[in-house]
Design a protein around this motif. Structure first.
Motif: not given
Ligand SMILES: Nc1nonc1C(=O)NCc1ccc(Cl)cc1
Length: 243
Positions: A85-87, A109-111, A130-132, A135-137
């Protein structure tokens, strides 16, 4: 090592597990992997895995039950349950190294807009980004994590592949690489690399590594203990490139 992937799109992983180093590592039983479709754990007749967010707002949220059942189906005593997650905590080589020592990784893996927070609070052990960027999921992030972890497993890299301890050259950016031919489209390989003078070649590589790091990633230099020789080279670089 065993990796279980909880996803709504298991097919996305097919090529990653059939090709190249990861594919070969699988064939050689360096690790085992299993994709599980979260939808298979949905109880309702419409196989729903998402629902509207409490409190309103756009998009949908992944329901807790199907995810919980999928986690319970695969988890073991000390599994790392990793939610991409981006968080999350920003991923790096140090985390990859730490994870490569684990027996069992579960990658969630979220969506949609997110996952019911009760899963994150009560069952997830690690939130990793994995970075700021968004992504779609979580699937592509899971592939990044798998690739960077599996390559560190004993026996994963054949004799041909180089095993770079850090993704960077001992904490600095790596020097440039060249191979045959000596001249390509009029562009020549630096003479020092053809000289066979290994001391000079090593000096040139240290210079290049320090130069690229100084110009592109000064933050890595902050963290790096430099030898006296490296300090001298760096001060020359600073004179040459003082912008
Ligand atoms: N950046 C990142 N680093 O790891 N993952 C990401 C990312 O954007 N994931 C998309 C995403 C979308 C929905 C949900 Cl619920 C979870 C993750």
């Amino acid at each position: 090592m065993r990796i279980d992937i909880l996803t709504l799109f298991p097919e996305m992983f097919n090529s990653v597990f059939s090709e190249s180093i990861i594919g070969r590592a699988l064939k050689n039983n360096i690790f085992t992997v299993n994709c599980i479709n979260i939808r298979d754990f949905s109880e309702d007749k419409h196989k729903r895995v998402d629902d509207y967010p409490y409190g309103g707002g756009p998009g949908m949220v992944l329901k807790p039950e199907p995810v919980f059942k999928a986690i319970q189906n695969v988890r073991k005593e000390n599994s790392r349950i990793i939610f991409l997650t981006p968080k999350g905590k920003v991923y790096n080589q140090k985390i990859a190294k730490e994870l490569s020592k684990e027996e069992h990784l579960v990658l969630l893996c979220g969506h949609y807009e997110g996952i019911d927070n009760r899963i994150i609070e009560n069952y997830v052990t690690d939130e990793i980004s994995i970075g700021d960027y968004v992504l779609t999921g979580g699937e592509i992030s899971a592939m990044v994590l798998i690739d960077s972890v599996v390559r560190l497993l004993p026996g994963a890299l054949g004799k041909k592949e180089s095993y770079m301890e850090e993704s960077h050259y001992n904490g600095l950016l790596e020097y440039p690489q060249y191979t045959r031919p000596r001249e390509f489209n009029g562009h020549k390989v630096p003479d020092v690399l053809l000289s066979g003078n290994h001391k000079e070649i090593e000096k040139w590589r240290i210079y290049q590594s320090l130069k690229y790091t100084y110009l592109r990633r000064p933050d890595l230099l902050e963290k790096k203990e430099l030898t006296k020789e490296e300090e001298e080279i760096l001060s020359k670089i600073k004179l040459n490139f003082s912008n």
